[in-house]
Motif scaffolding. Structure first.
Motif, PDB file in Angstrom:
ATOM      1  N   MET A  89       0.832  -1.201   0.000  1.00 52.45           N
ATOM      2  CA  MET A  89       0.000   0.000   0.000  1.00 52.45           C
ATOM      3  C   MET A  89       0.870   1.255   0.000  1.00 52.45           C
ATOM      4  O   MET A  89       0.436   2.319  -0.447  1.00 52.45           O
ATOM      5  N   ILE A  90       2.091   1.121   0.528  1.00 50.31           N
ATOM      6  CA  ILE A  90       2.990   2.271   0.658  1.00 50.31           C
ATOM      7  C   ILE A  90       3.859   2.481  -0.572  1.00 50.31           C
ATOM      8  O   ILE A  90       4.117   3.606  -0.992  1.00 50.31           O
ATOM      9  N   THR A  91       4.351   1.370  -1.149  1.00 46.53           N
ATOM     10  CA  THR A  91       5.436   1.465  -2.124  1.00 46.53           C
ATOM     11  C   THR A  91       5.103   2.161  -3.446  1.00 46.53           C
ATOM     12  O   THR A  91       5.997   2.778  -4.018  1.00 46.53           O
ATOM     13  N   LYS A 138       7.399   6.257  -6.681  1.00 40.88           N
ATOM     14  CA  LYS A 138       7.168   7.361  -7.600  1.00 40.88           C
ATOM     15  C   LYS A 138       7.991   8.571  -7.167  1.00 40.88           C
ATOM     16  O   LYS A 138       8.512   9.318  -7.989  1.00 40.88           O
ATOM     17  N   LYS A 139       8.114   8.724  -5.855  1.00 40.44           N
ATOM     18  CA  LYS A 139       8.853   9.862  -5.295  1.00 40.44           C
ATOM     19  C   LYS A 139      10.366   9.624  -5.330  1.00 40.44           C
ATOM     20  O   LYS A 139      11.129  10.529  -5.660  1.00 40.44           O
ATOM     21  N   TYR A 140      10.783   8.406  -4.958  1.00 43.63           N
ATOM     22  CA  TYR A 140      12.207   8.054  -4.955  1.00 43.63           C
ATOM     23  C   TYR A 140      12.438   7.000  -6.040  1.00 43.63           C
ATOM     24  O   TYR A 140      12.108   5.831  -5.849  1.00 43.63           O
ATOM     25  N   ASP A 200      18.265   8.487  -5.168  1.00 45.55           N
ATOM     26  CA  ASP A 200      17.174   9.267  -4.573  1.00 45.55           C
ATOM     27  C   ASP A 200      16.955   8.874  -3.115  1.00 45.55           C
ATOM     28  O   ASP A 200      16.750   9.718  -2.253  1.00 45.55           O
ATOM     29  N   PHE A 201      17.004   7.562  -2.842  1.00 43.11           N
ATOM     30  CA  PHE A 201      16.851   7.100  -1.453  1.00 43.11           C
ATOM     31  C   PHE A 201      18.066   7.505  -0.617  1.00 43.11           C
ATOM     32  O   PHE A 201      17.934   7.912   0.535  1.00 43.11           O
ATOM     33  N   GLU A 233      11.604  13.131   6.257  1.00 34.10           N
ATOM     34  CA  GLU A 233      10.612  13.028   5.189  1.00 34.10           C
ATOM     35  C   GLU A 233      10.389  11.561   4.817  1.00 34.10           C
ATOM     36  O   GLU A 233       9.249  11.112   4.638  1.00 34.10           O
ATOM     37  N   LEU A 234      11.480  10.821   4.731  1.00 36.66           N
ATOM     38  CA  LEU A 234      11.379   9.391   4.416  1.00 36.66           C
ATOM     39  C   LEU A 234      10.606   8.659   5.522  1.00 36.66           C
ATOM     40  O   LEU A 234       9.781   7.790   5.233  1.00 36.66           O
TER      41      LEU A 234
END
Length: 210
Positions: free
Chosen positions: A50-52, A57-59, A64-65, A72-73
């Motif tokens: 549900m999270i990924t 999309k963001k990272y 990016d990670f 924020e992460l």
DNA sequence: CTCCCGATAT
DNA sequence: ATATCAGGAG
């Protein structure tokens, strides 16, 4: 029936019961699987999935990670639980992947377990699901519980359980056996209330209440 | 060994 | 209210 016969019979019966058994974490590439697997600690795959989508999309890349703002992460993964540890693990892990491995997830157990937040269980998941390499057997809470109930081991420590299972089960089944035991642990041999009456292993299981 | 931790089922 | 969920680090 000795342990080896019971182990192989159990695998055979579970293959019939769960013919499509596989990794249920959603991912499109090895680094996404690393992140998803770190997130899955003491959480459900369903919740991680549900999270990924939004997270990936963001990272988009390991970099990016690696460069993510930690707080924020944390907010982005909060609902998976253990979020401070997991955020730190993901960031430091991807930082190492970028700096030491040119942004590519390694393909050996030795290298994977050196990554921050990656232990043998996570490494086995990555090797099996991303690279189809049977280096060992992924031992999680379900595998621990079912292997003990089936009396395939009498140990509680994951490395000992993995070693015992590796001696009982042929290498070609090392990847699938984790998925089979996990599927069965989720649907039938449930921790709080095992449904022995519905279990295809109830004839060979020493712990069966039927 | 303990700690980290929110969401869900019972 | 409580146990449980694809663990790993200190």
């Amino acid at each position: 029936m000795d342990k080896k016969d019971r182990a192989r019979k159990a695998v055979s019966l579970l293959k019939e019961e769960y013919p499509d058994s596989r990794c249920t974490l959603d991912f499109k590439n090895p680094h996404q699987l690393v992140v998803a697997t770190i997130l899955s600690a003491q959480s459900t795959d369903e919740r991680v999935n549900m999270i990924t989508p939004a997270l990936f999309k963001k990272y988009k890349s390991p970099r990016d990670f690696a460069e993510a703002d930690l707080e924020e992460l944390q907010e982005n993964i909060k609902t998976a639980g253990l979020y401070r540890n997991k955020a730190k693990s993901i960031k430091n892990c991807m930082k190492t992947v970028v700096e030491e491995y040119n942004g590519k997830i390694p393909k050996t157990m030795e290298e994977l377990v050196k990554l921050p937040g990656v232990g043998r269980k996570t490494a086995n998941v990555i090797l099996g699901a991303a690279y189809n390499i049977a280096s060992g057997i992924a031992v999680d809470t379900h595998v621990t519980r079912l292997a003990n109930l089936l009396n395939l081991t009498n140990r509680k420590e994951a490395p000992k359980i993995e070693k015992d299972l590796m001696e009982l089960i042929p290498r070609k089944d090392w990847i699938i056996v984790s998925h089979l035991l996990i599927d069965h642990g989720r649907k039938v041999c449930i921790a709080r209330n095992p449904r022995c009456h519905e279990c295809v292993l109830n004839k060979i299981c020493p712990s069966s209440k039927v």
